[in-house]
Design a protein around this motif. Structure first.
Motif, mmCIF file in Angstrom:
data_model
loop_
_atom_site.group_PDB
_atom_site.id
_atom_site.type_symbol
_atom_site.label_atom_id
_atom_site.label_comp_id
_atom_site.label_asym_id
_atom_site.label_seq_id
_atom_site.Cartn_x
_atom_site.Cartn_y
_atom_site.Cartn_z
ATOM 1 N N SER A 88 0.840 -1.187 0.000
ATOM 2 C CA SER A 88 0.000 0.000 0.000
ATOM 3 C C SER A 88 0.875 1.237 0.000
ATOM 4 O O SER A 88 1.865 1.315 0.741
ATOM 5 C CB SER A 88 -0.896 0.008 1.241
ATOM 6 O OG SER A 88 -1.512 1.266 1.381
ATOM 7 N N PRO A 89 0.525 2.239 -0.802
ATOM 8 C CA PRO A 89 1.309 3.481 -0.808
ATOM 9 C C PRO A 89 1.287 4.182 0.544
ATOM 10 O O PRO A 89 2.186 4.973 0.840
ATOM 11 C CB PRO A 89 0.617 4.319 -1.883
ATOM 12 C CG PRO A 89 -0.192 3.360 -2.686
ATOM 13 C CD PRO A 89 -0.555 2.241 -1.785
ATOM 14 N N ASP A 90 0.260 3.914 1.315
ATOM 15 C CA ASP A 90 0.117 4.594 2.602
ATOM 16 C C ASP A 90 0.695 3.791 3.757
ATOM 17 O O ASP A 90 0.453 4.105 4.923
ATOM 18 C CB ASP A 90 -1.368 4.879 2.873
ATOM 19 C CG ASP A 90 -1.965 5.787 1.814
ATOM 20 O OD1 ASP A 90 -1.234 6.674 1.341
ATOM 21 O OD2 ASP A 90 -3.145 5.588 1.462
ATOM 22 N N ASP A 91 1.437 2.733 3.423
ATOM 23 C CA ASP A 91 1.957 1.882 4.499
ATOM 24 C C ASP A 91 3.183 2.554 5.110
ATOM 25 O O ASP A 91 4.329 2.271 4.754
ATOM 26 C CB ASP A 91 2.302 0.511 3.947
ATOM 27 C CG ASP A 91 2.604 -0.489 5.058
ATOM 28 O OD1 ASP A 91 2.723 -1.680 4.737
ATOM 29 O OD2 ASP A 91 2.747 -0.077 6.224
ATOM 30 N N SER A 92 2.954 3.467 6.037
ATOM 31 C CA SER A 92 4.065 4.219 6.630
ATOM 32 C C SER A 92 4.972 3.337 7.464
ATOM 33 O O SER A 92 6.181 3.575 7.539
ATOM 34 C CB SER A 92 3.526 5.368 7.485
ATOM 35 O OG SER A 92 2.675 4.872 8.504
ATOM 36 N N ALA A 93 4.400 2.305 8.110
ATOM 37 C CA ALA A 93 5.231 1.413 8.930
ATOM 38 C C ALA A 93 6.247 0.681 8.066
ATOM 39 O O ALA A 93 7.423 0.582 8.424
ATOM 40 C CB ALA A 93 4.351 0.414 9.674
ATOM 41 N N ARG A 94 5.802 0.212 6.908
ATOM 42 C CA ARG A 94 6.702 -0.502 6.006
ATOM 43 C C ARG A 94 7.782 0.433 5.459
ATOM 44 O O ARG A 94 8.967 0.084 5.396
ATOM 45 C CB ARG A 94 5.902 -1.131 4.867
ATOM 46 C CG ARG A 94 6.704 -2.066 3.976
ATOM 47 C CD ARG A 94 5.793 -2.769 3.001
ATOM 48 N NE ARG A 94 4.802 -3.584 3.723
ATOM 49 C CZ ARG A 94 5.063 -4.780 4.209
ATOM 50 N NH1 ARG A 94 6.266 -5.315 4.058
ATOM 51 N NH2 ARG A 94 4.137 -5.465 4.850
ATOM 52 N N GLY A 96 8.832 3.054 6.905
ATOM 53 C CA GLY A 96 9.727 3.400 8.006
ATOM 54 C C GLY A 96 10.777 2.339 8.265
ATOM 55 O O GLY A 96 11.946 2.657 8.526
ATOM 56 N N VAL A 97 10.383 1.063 8.171
ATOM 57 C CA VAL A 97 11.350 -0.018 8.353
ATOM 58 C C VAL A 97 12.416 0.032 7.262
ATOM 59 O O VAL A 97 13.616 -0.106 7.527
ATOM 60 C CB VAL A 97 10.636 -1.387 8.360
ATOM 61 C CG1 VAL A 97 11.654 -2.526 8.312
ATOM 62 C CG2 VAL A 97 9.759 -1.522 9.596
ATOM 63 N N THR A 98 11.985 0.244 6.021
ATOM 64 C CA THR A 98 12.948 0.331 4.913
ATOM 65 C C THR A 98 13.930 1.474 5.139
ATOM 66 O O THR A 98 15.146 1.313 4.989
ATOM 67 C CB THR A 98 12.209 0.535 3.584
ATOM 68 O OG1 THR A 98 11.319 -0.556 3.358
ATOM 69 C CG2 THR A 98 13.199 0.631 2.427
ATOM 70 N N ALA A 99 13.415 2.635 5.533
ATOM 71 C CA ALA A 99 14.276 3.795 5.759
ATOM 72 C C ALA A 99 15.270 3.543 6.880
ATOM 73 O O ALA A 99 16.445 3.928 6.795
ATOM 74 C CB ALA A 99 13.422 5.020 6.071
ATOM 75 N N ARG A 100 14.805 2.877 7.925
ATOM 76 C CA ARG A 100 15.707 2.613 9.053
ATOM 77 C C ARG A 100 16.769 1.589 8.697
ATOM 78 O O ARG A 100 17.919 1.686 9.144
ATOM 79 C CB ARG A 100 14.888 2.131 10.254
ATOM 80 C CG ARG A 100 14.066 3.233 10.886
ATOM 81 C CD ARG A 100 13.102 2.712 11.932
ATOM 82 N NE ARG A 100 12.405 3.775 12.605
ATOM 83 C CZ ARG A 100 11.443 3.589 13.498
ATOM 84 N NH1 ARG A 100 11.065 2.347 13.800
ATOM 85 N NH2 ARG A 100 10.848 4.611 14.078
ATOM 86 N N THR A 119 5.459 -9.117 7.118
ATOM 87 C CA THR A 119 4.038 -8.790 7.151
ATOM 88 C C THR A 119 3.872 -7.385 7.712
ATOM 89 O O THR A 119 4.798 -6.802 8.299
ATOM 90 C CB THR A 119 3.277 -9.783 8.029
ATOM 91 O OG1 THR A 119 3.714 -9.623 9.394
ATOM 92 C CG2 THR A 119 3.523 -11.221 7.578
ATOM 93 N N ASP A 120 2.673 -6.833 7.539
ATOM 94 C CA ASP A 120 2.414 -5.506 8.081
ATOM 95 C C ASP A 120 2.589 -5.492 9.596
ATOM 96 O O ASP A 120 3.131 -4.542 10.163
ATOM 97 C CB ASP A 120 0.989 -5.061 7.721
ATOM 98 C CG ASP A 120 0.828 -4.823 6.223
ATOM 99 O OD1 ASP A 120 1.862 -4.612 5.555
ATOM 100 O OD2 ASP A 120 -0.315 -4.856 5.732
ATOM 101 N N ALA A 121 2.141 -6.558 10.248
ATOM 102 C CA ALA A 121 2.281 -6.623 11.708
ATOM 103 C C ALA A 121 3.748 -6.666 12.120
ATOM 104 O O ALA A 121 4.145 -6.050 13.112
ATOM 105 C CB ALA A 121 1.539 -7.848 12.247
ATOM 106 N N GLU A 122 4.576 -7.404 11.355
ATOM 107 C CA GLU A 122 6.005 -7.477 11.669
ATOM 108 C C GLU A 122 6.685 -6.137 11.459
ATOM 109 O O GLU A 122 7.592 -5.760 12.207
ATOM 110 C CB GLU A 122 6.662 -8.555 10.805
ATOM 111 C CG GLU A 122 6.271 -9.978 11.212
ATOM 112 C CD GLU A 122 6.704 -11.018 10.196
ATOM 113 O OE1 GLU A 122 6.778 -12.199 10.566
ATOM 114 O OE2 GLU A 122 6.955 -10.648 9.026
#
Length: 348
Positions: A88-94, A96-100, A119-122
């Protein structure tokens, strides 16, 4: 005066590590609670940094919580992440993980591929176990840990990269853990003391040893060996006149696997020249040594990736039979995440 810094979860573990490396008389200079190196730091993990000194004419060495290895540049073309997983384009959690992960040192392509396996939860939870699993899966193409030995395992590479010590570690682990004696053959009659060094290891391990100072002696040593053979070669290219006949004997044999041994701090231009120099020997695996002396293994792993060769072993330090691991996806991931390898990662 030799100064060393170690990073461990507790003061007790840090003291034990310092005394193991510097001796019982090591002088503790300071202890601090600091963020863990690498990606674990941005997850909030803190560790003890202990600085100690001992009388030894060696330079400053830093030892992080595990092998100080950076990440490989896996920037070769690969299946787009979006084709393997809808995001999802709005998946900020995902995102954020990539950026970190990128901020922690992973190349963008690897960071995105690792995140795509979560997963999204992970992604929201930042699970250590999930990140290890995802990274292990992405590193699988680089894993070339042998399931068993070929009749003849040949170790080639430039001088000083640790071929002799690597062979001794493999033979020692096999002897200690499986009661199996591998044959050791030294064909390095060009470096002073090389034959004697491997001979001394063979005597301690009580395994067969043959010295081969000529092509004829090498042929005889290979013919009469009853067990799998580990061959130490001179640190010269296949085009070198002195070593050409030796390498010809090795290349003519069947059931041979050649490992190109490279130090972890080898730069990309130098690594490419080494691959070109040893191309006539058709290496099938790469051994990466001296990871404990390396600031970043990224340049070398990028070239290994270009060459399409898997990694068979990883080594750190000089301890025998320790400091050697098979390059499984798990051990590669542990190294890149600056986590200590376990017995599960060691040879066979």
């Amino acid at each position: 005066m030799h100064v060393k810094r170690v990073y461990r979860p507790t003061v007790r573990e840090a003291l034990a590590e310092v005394r193991a490396q510097l001796g019982p008389d090591a002088l503790v200079l300071s202890t601090e609670l600091v963020p863990a190196p690498g990606w674990r730091g941005w997850l909030g993990t803190r560790v003890v940094r202990l600085t100690a000194a001992a009388e030894r004419p060696e330079p400053l060495v830093e030892t992080p919580p595990s092998t100080p290895i950076e990440t490989p540049d896996l920037s070769a073309p690969r299946t787009p992440v979006t084709s393997r997983r809808h995001r999802s384009p709005d998946d900020s959690a995902r995102a954020g993980v990539t950026a970190r992960l990128v901020a922690a040192g992973l190349p963008a392509s690897l960071a995105e591929a690792v995140t795509a396996r979560l997963t999204d939860a992970e992604c929201r939870g930042g699970s250590d176990r999930a990140l290890r699993r995802a990274l292990s899966a992405e590193l699988e193409p680089l894993s070339g840990a042998p399931a068993d030995y070929e009749r003849c395992e040949i170790f080639v590479g430039p001088p000083g990269v640790g071929k002799t010590t690597t062979i001794a570690k493999i033979a020692a682990q096999e002897r200690v853990r499986h009661r199996r004696a591998l044959n050791l053959v030294s064909a390095d009659g060009f470096r002073a003391g090389a034959i004697e060094q491997l001979r001394s290891y063979a005597e301690v391990l009580a395994v067969p040893f043959r010295a081969a100072r000529s092509a004829e002696e090498l042929q005889a040593a290979l013919t009469h060996a009853r067990n799998p053979i580990l061959v130490d070669t001179p640190g010269r290219s296949a085009a070198d006149g002195e070593a050409t006949r030796m390498f010809e004997v090795l290349c003519q044999r069947r059931h041979v696997r050649t490992h190109l041994v490279l130090a972890a701090d080898t730069s990309a231009p130098v690594a490419r020249r080494v691959f070109d120099r040893y191309a006539p020997l058709a290496p099938a695996r790469v051994v990466i040594t001296k990871l404990d002396e390396c600031e970043s293994v990224t340049p070398l792993l990028s070239v290994v990736r270009e060459q399409g060769l898997p990694v068979s072993y990883l080594t750190t330090g000089q301890r025998i039979p320790d400091d050697l691991w098979r390059a499984t996806p798990a051990s590669l991931a542990a190294a890149l995440l600056r986590e200590p390898a376990t017995e599960d990662y060691s040879c066979h």
